[in-house]
Design a protein around this motif. Structure first.
Motif, PDB file in Angstrom:
ATOM      1  N   ALA A  76       0.841  -1.207   0.000  1.00 38.54           N
ATOM      2  CA  ALA A  76       0.000   0.000   0.000  1.00 38.54           C
ATOM      3  C   ALA A  76       0.875   1.256   0.000  1.00 38.54           C
ATOM      4  CB  ALA A  76      -0.939  -0.008   1.207  1.00 38.54           C
ATOM      5  N   HIS A  77       1.902   1.270   0.852  1.00 45.76           N
ATOM      6  CA  HIS A  77       2.765   2.452   0.919  1.00 45.76           C
ATOM      7  C   HIS A  77       3.622   2.599  -0.345  1.00 45.76           C
ATOM      8  CE1 HIS A  77       1.665   3.719   4.908  1.00 45.76           C
ATOM      9  NE2 HIS A  77       1.828   2.487   5.368  1.00 45.76           N
ATOM     10  N   PRO A  83       6.157  12.110  -1.908  1.00 42.13           N
ATOM     11  CA  PRO A  83       7.503  11.868  -1.369  1.00 42.13           C
ATOM     12  C   PRO A  83       7.605  10.507  -0.679  1.00 42.13           C
ATOM     13  CG  PRO A  83       6.690  14.046  -0.730  1.00 42.13           C
ATOM     14  CD  PRO A  83       5.550  13.339  -1.386  1.00 42.13           C
ATOM     15  N   ALA A  84       8.751   9.878  -0.802  1.00 46.10           N
ATOM     16  CA  ALA A  84       8.960   8.551  -0.217  1.00 46.10           C
ATOM     17  C   ALA A  84       9.213   8.639   1.291  1.00 46.10           C
ATOM     18  CB  ALA A  84      10.135   7.865  -0.902  1.00 46.10           C
ATOM     19  N   THR A  85       9.746   9.764   1.747  1.00 43.64           N
ATOM     20  CA  THR A  85      10.135   9.874   3.163  1.00 43.64           C
ATOM     21  C   THR A  85       8.966   9.633   4.127  1.00 43.64           C
ATOM     22  OG1 THR A  85      11.934  11.365   2.534  1.00 43.64           O
ATOM     23  CG2 THR A  85      11.267  11.391   4.847  1.00 43.64           C
ATOM     24  N   PRO A  86       7.851  10.350   3.994  1.00 37.06           N
ATOM     25  CA  PRO A  86       6.752  10.080   4.934  1.00 37.06           C
ATOM     26  C   PRO A  86       6.140   8.691   4.751  1.00 37.06           C
ATOM     27  CG  PRO A  86       6.095  11.716   3.282  1.00 37.06           C
ATOM     28  CD  PRO A  86       7.557  11.490   3.106  1.00 37.06           C
ATOM     29  N   ARG A  87       6.223   8.171   3.537  1.00 38.46           N
ATOM     30  CA  ARG A  87       5.679   6.818   3.322  1.00 38.46           C
ATOM     31  C   ARG A  87       6.542   5.769   4.014  1.00 38.46           C
ATOM     32  NH1 ARG A  87       5.357   5.575  -2.518  1.00 38.46           N
ATOM     33  NH2 ARG A  87       6.607   7.408  -3.017  1.00 38.46           N
ATOM     34  N   LEU A  88       7.856   5.941   3.952  1.00 43.29           N
ATOM     35  CA  LEU A  88       8.735   4.992   4.649  1.00 43.29           C
ATOM     36  C   LEU A  88       8.518   5.105   6.166  1.00 43.29           C
ATOM     37  CD1 LEU A  88      10.994   2.892   4.684  1.00 43.29           C
ATOM     38  CD2 LEU A  88      12.662   4.769   4.669  1.00 43.29           C
ATOM     39  N   GLU A  94       4.001   1.612  11.347  1.00 42.43           N
ATOM     40  CA  GLU A  94       2.923   0.607  11.344  1.00 42.43           C
ATOM     41  C   GLU A  94       3.465  -0.791  11.629  1.00 42.43           C
ATOM     42  OE1 GLU A  94       0.346   0.069   7.751  1.00 42.43           O
ATOM     43  OE2 GLU A  94       0.161   2.243   7.968  1.00 42.43           O
ATOM     44  N   LEU A  95       4.536  -1.114  10.941  1.00 37.73           N
ATOM     45  CA  LEU A  95       5.129  -2.445  11.097  1.00 37.73           C
ATOM     46  C   LEU A  95       5.596  -2.654  12.540  1.00 37.73           C
ATOM     47  CD1 LEU A  95       5.856  -4.977   9.431  1.00 37.73           C
ATOM     48  CD2 LEU A  95       8.124  -3.992   9.101  1.00 37.73           C
ATOM     49  N   THR A  96       6.219  -1.643  13.119  1.00 32.05           N
ATOM     50  CA  THR A  96       6.690  -1.743  14.502  1.00 32.05           C
ATOM     51  C   THR A  96       5.527  -2.029  15.450  1.00 32.05           C
ATOM     52  OG1 THR A  96       8.493  -0.202  14.037  1.00 32.05           O
ATOM     53  CG2 THR A  96       7.895  -0.503  16.350  1.00 32.05           C
ATOM     54  N   LEU A  97       4.442  -1.294  15.285  1.00 31.97           N
ATOM     55  CA  LEU A  97       3.290  -1.511  16.165  1.00 31.97           C
ATOM     56  C   LEU A  97       2.738  -2.927  16.020  1.00 31.97           C
ATOM     57  CD1 LEU A  97       1.458   1.937  15.766  1.00 31.97           C
ATOM     58  CD2 LEU A  97       2.746   1.101  17.765  1.00 31.97           C
TER      59      LEU A  97
END
Lengths: 201, 201
Positions: A76-77, A83-88, A94-97
């Motif tokens: 999805a991201h 910009p890629a920065t906020p998507r990363l 999200e993954l961490t949570l």
């Protein structure tokens, strides 16, 4: 972990996976019987069999949740524009949570993978490849846009995957940081690692 | 992995651990007998028992090598004086090479940890704490000297541990990078992550 696999998010389905993952974690896959799962849930054994074909199918459900979620979120991201920065940052957060929330599921996955039926194993491997491809694509988009500096996209993909996934092994609920703070710090570390410009949020 | 635990690096001792780790990896700890280990080594079973008390002791040997090495290496680098940047780079480089070399040992460790005898489990946990403390100390030395910028030393410690350890899971000998290139890239990623000044080497 939310149900992001092919099944409907039936509450009993989820409860069975939660309880099974605890028992697999405590006693191992081989040491856990469907009877023990039914006992801890305080339901009759046939209830389990209306949701799963058997113990191996339950294991496939336990192992499948995280990889399905991770692959879906990364794709999805990676598909979005801008910009890629906020998507990363959002992806790592999200993954961490999810890793923190599903750490018992992940521990079982890494331990018991070898007991998975062949088709479930193939599906999980395919989820992992989808995740890797999506994260690599997102990193490459950042490089192409001049946002990121990365020597080897494939290594950085796995470095980010590794540092977030590893949380399953060391995260303690009584630690000094909340999951949200941990997610923010992991996102910050990932952005620093790719030499992204500081994120305004 | 070299023998860095308490035992002498006897070649047969090492061969037993190598072969046992392969079998544990292929068949699982429970699915592997001491007979199977002796068979694959083409030695009589008593040879095994001159080196190990039994299967659980062999597992302790397999799991112990990496943690003992990692703890010792991290402590050596943390104890040295001089700039923290080259010490962190050297530590990550070394750890990466050992993880690549010992990836089967590590895979067995993460899968079969629950089968360890209590005293071996305690010793391994203590090795991991020694490693964490040493890496944290090295990072803190870099922060204190103004070389590193780190928000949470404990999280960065685990992020670096995670990204290097994770190699056991994804490294393929037929991949595009040699172990040495992988080690260089991991060291570079770790330095970037702590915002260290570019390393002159």
């Amino acid at each position: 972990m939310p149900d992001t696999d092919d099944r409907a998010p039936d509450p009993m389905h989820t409860r069975i996976l939660d309880v099974a993952s605890e028992l697999f974690y405590e006693l191992g896959y081989r040491g856990t019987s469907v009877d023990a799962i039914a006992d801890r849930l305080a339901v009759a054994k046939p209830v389990i069999y209306t949701h799963f074909k058997g113990k191996a199918d339950i294991l496939a459900g336990v192992c499948g949740r995280t990889t399905a979620f991770a692959a879906g979120a990364a794709e999805a991201h990676a598909r979005q524009t801008g910009p890629a920065t906020p998507r990363l940052a959002a992806m790592v957060r999200e993954l961490t949570l999810r890793v923190i929330e599903g750490r018992v599921y992940l521990a079982v996955y890494f331990r018991e993978e070898m007991h998975l039926p062949a088709d479930a194993y193939r599906k999980l491997s395919s989820n992992r490849r989808r995740f890797d491809r999506a994260l690599s694509s997102l990193l490459q988009q950042g490089v192409d846009a001049g946002e990121f500096v990365i020597a080897h996209v494939s290594v950085t993909t796995q470095a980010i995957t590794g540092m977030t996934t590893w949380l399953f092994n060391w995260y303690r609920p009584d630690g000094p940081l909340t999951p949200a703070q941990m997610a923010d710090d992991m996102a910050r570390l990932a952005l620093t690692m790719v030499s992204a410009r500081p994120l305004e949020s």
